[in-house]
Write a protein that holds these residues in place. Sequence first.
Motif, PDB file in Angstrom:
ATOM      1  N   ASP A  59       0.820  -1.206   0.000  1.00  0.00           N
ATOM      2  CA  ASP A  59       0.000   0.000   0.000  1.00  0.00           C
ATOM      3  C   ASP A  59       0.856   1.260   0.000  1.00  0.00           C
ATOM      4  OD1 ASP A  59      -2.348  -1.424  -0.050  1.00  0.00           O
ATOM      5  OD2 ASP A  59      -2.639  -1.400   2.125  1.00  0.00           O
ATOM      6  N   VAL A  60       2.017   1.189   0.669  1.00  0.00           N
ATOM      7  CA  VAL A  60       2.916   2.346   0.683  1.00  0.00           C
ATOM      8  C   VAL A  60       3.482   2.586  -0.710  1.00  0.00           C
ATOM      9  CG1 VAL A  60       5.111   3.231   1.580  1.00  0.00           C
ATOM     10  CG2 VAL A  60       3.502   2.077   3.114  1.00  0.00           C
ATOM     11  N   ALA A  61       3.866   1.523  -1.410  1.00  0.00           N
ATOM     12  CA  ALA A  61       4.380   1.646  -2.775  1.00  0.00           C
ATOM     13  C   ALA A  61       3.324   2.235  -3.688  1.00  0.00           C
ATOM     14  CB  ALA A  61       4.832   0.279  -3.291  1.00  0.00           C
ATOM     15  N   ALA A  62       2.080   1.774  -3.556  1.00  0.00           N
ATOM     16  CA  ALA A  62       0.990   2.286  -4.391  1.00  0.00           C
ATOM     17  C   ALA A  62       0.732   3.763  -4.119  1.00  0.00           C
ATOM     18  CB  ALA A  62      -0.272   1.467  -4.158  1.00  0.00           C
ATOM     19  N   THR A  63       0.758   4.139  -2.845  1.00  0.00           N
ATOM     20  CA  THR A  63       0.532   5.547  -2.481  1.00  0.00           C
ATOM     21  C   THR A  63       1.670   6.429  -2.970  1.00  0.00           C
ATOM     22  OG1 THR A  63      -0.717   4.887  -0.507  1.00  0.00           O
ATOM     23  CG2 THR A  63       0.175   7.127  -0.552  1.00  0.00           C
ATOM     24  N   ASP A  64       2.896   5.932  -2.866  1.00  0.00           N
ATOM     25  CA  ASP A  64       4.059   6.689  -3.332  1.00  0.00           C
ATOM     26  C   ASP A  64       3.989   6.905  -4.841  1.00  0.00           C
ATOM     27  OD1 ASP A  64       6.325   8.084  -2.718  1.00  0.00           O
ATOM     28  OD2 ASP A  64       7.666   6.349  -2.731  1.00  0.00           O
ATOM     29  N   PHE A  65       3.601   5.863  -5.584  1.00  0.00           N
ATOM     30  CA  PHE A  65       3.476   5.985  -7.038  1.00  0.00           C
ATOM     31  C   PHE A  65       2.419   7.015  -7.396  1.00  0.00           C
ATOM     32  CE2 PHE A  65       1.467   4.619 -11.077  1.00  0.00           C
ATOM     33  CZ  PHE A  65       2.550   4.811 -11.915  1.00  0.00           C
ATOM     34  N   ALA A  66       1.299   6.995  -6.694  1.00  0.00           N
ATOM     35  CA  ALA A  66       0.241   7.962  -6.966  1.00  0.00           C
ATOM     36  C   ALA A  66       0.716   9.390  -6.746  1.00  0.00           C
ATOM     37  CB  ALA A  66      -0.975   7.669  -6.089  1.00  0.00           C
ATOM     38  N   ALA A  67       1.534   9.600  -5.706  1.00  0.00           N
ATOM     39  CA  ALA A  67       2.056  10.937  -5.434  1.00  0.00           C
ATOM     40  C   ALA A  67       3.032  11.384  -6.517  1.00  0.00           C
ATOM     41  CB  ALA A  67       2.740  10.963  -4.069  1.00  0.00           C
ATOM     42  N   ILE A  68       3.808  10.441  -7.058  1.00  0.00           N
ATOM     43  CA  ILE A  68       4.792  10.773  -8.089  1.00  0.00           C
ATOM     44  C   ILE A  68       4.116  11.264  -9.359  1.00  0.00           C
ATOM     45  CG2 ILE A  68       6.521   9.783  -9.655  1.00  0.00           C
ATOM     46  CD1 ILE A  68       7.354   7.927  -7.343  1.00  0.00           C
ATOM     47  N   VAL A  69       3.005  10.636  -9.755  1.00  0.00           N
ATOM     48  CA  VAL A  69       2.370  10.945 -11.045  1.00  0.00           C
ATOM     49  C   VAL A  69       1.179  11.892 -10.909  1.00  0.00           C
ATOM     50  CG1 VAL A  69       3.105   8.709 -11.945  1.00  0.00           C
ATOM     51  CG2 VAL A  69       0.812   8.932 -10.980  1.00  0.00           C
TER      52      VAL A  69
END
Length: 237
Positions: A120-130
């Motif tokens: 979930d942290v990886a998914a949230t981080d990716f969302a913040a990047i894009v």
Amino acid sequence: MRLTSAGPTTLHRRRRGTPRRASAAVVVAALVALGLTACTDDGGESGESPESLADDLAAALTADSTRLGETEDGGDADGDGQGEAGSGSGRGAGAGADSDADADDRPALAGLDFSGAAPDVAATDFAAIVEGLDGTAATVSAQQVSGDGDTRTATLAWSWAVTEDESWDYTSEATLEQDGGAWTVVWDRALVEPGLGADDVLDVTTTTPERGEITGARGRCWSPSGRSSATGSTRPR
């Protein structure tokens, strides 16, 4: 730092908060009927190879990029945009529909196994990047997986659809590790774009090019920048 120029629209990274496939050698052995089974170091106990994991990672990045892009464009992540009451078929039916919508809206990255960060942290981080890409979506594919032992490197090919006619293409690398017989992805923001640091995100800007001058013979300016005039001929009366 500007990464690419694609016509009037440009993707670049900014500081957050500021305005082969390796072909596996296969050894075939004849196993006589003694109940023997074969296993591979690549697959581990779970049976998933690092190549398969790289494909799953690329597919998840593509899916989440598309989903987030549709959300940025104003799409309804929960389906058809109808109210919570639905068609009035009852509380139980409504709860079931909400549960299905929540499952469909779950980030694809959250379904992968990561080391160094929870899914979930990886998914949230990716969302913040894009987040700042204003609906621009990427297509990601796994090109090759290299290395040996318990650590492999997957090369990912990215293609962002900047406009209908132009794209921003590059490759990045993701580290895969085998832990307890299972392969996992080491989450790192640089697997999205190699130059991303801890506080960097991707951004998109659109600029309007300045109109150039129109010149004629001998370099004479017919239409200077910032001024226009009409030319033509009239028939004598």
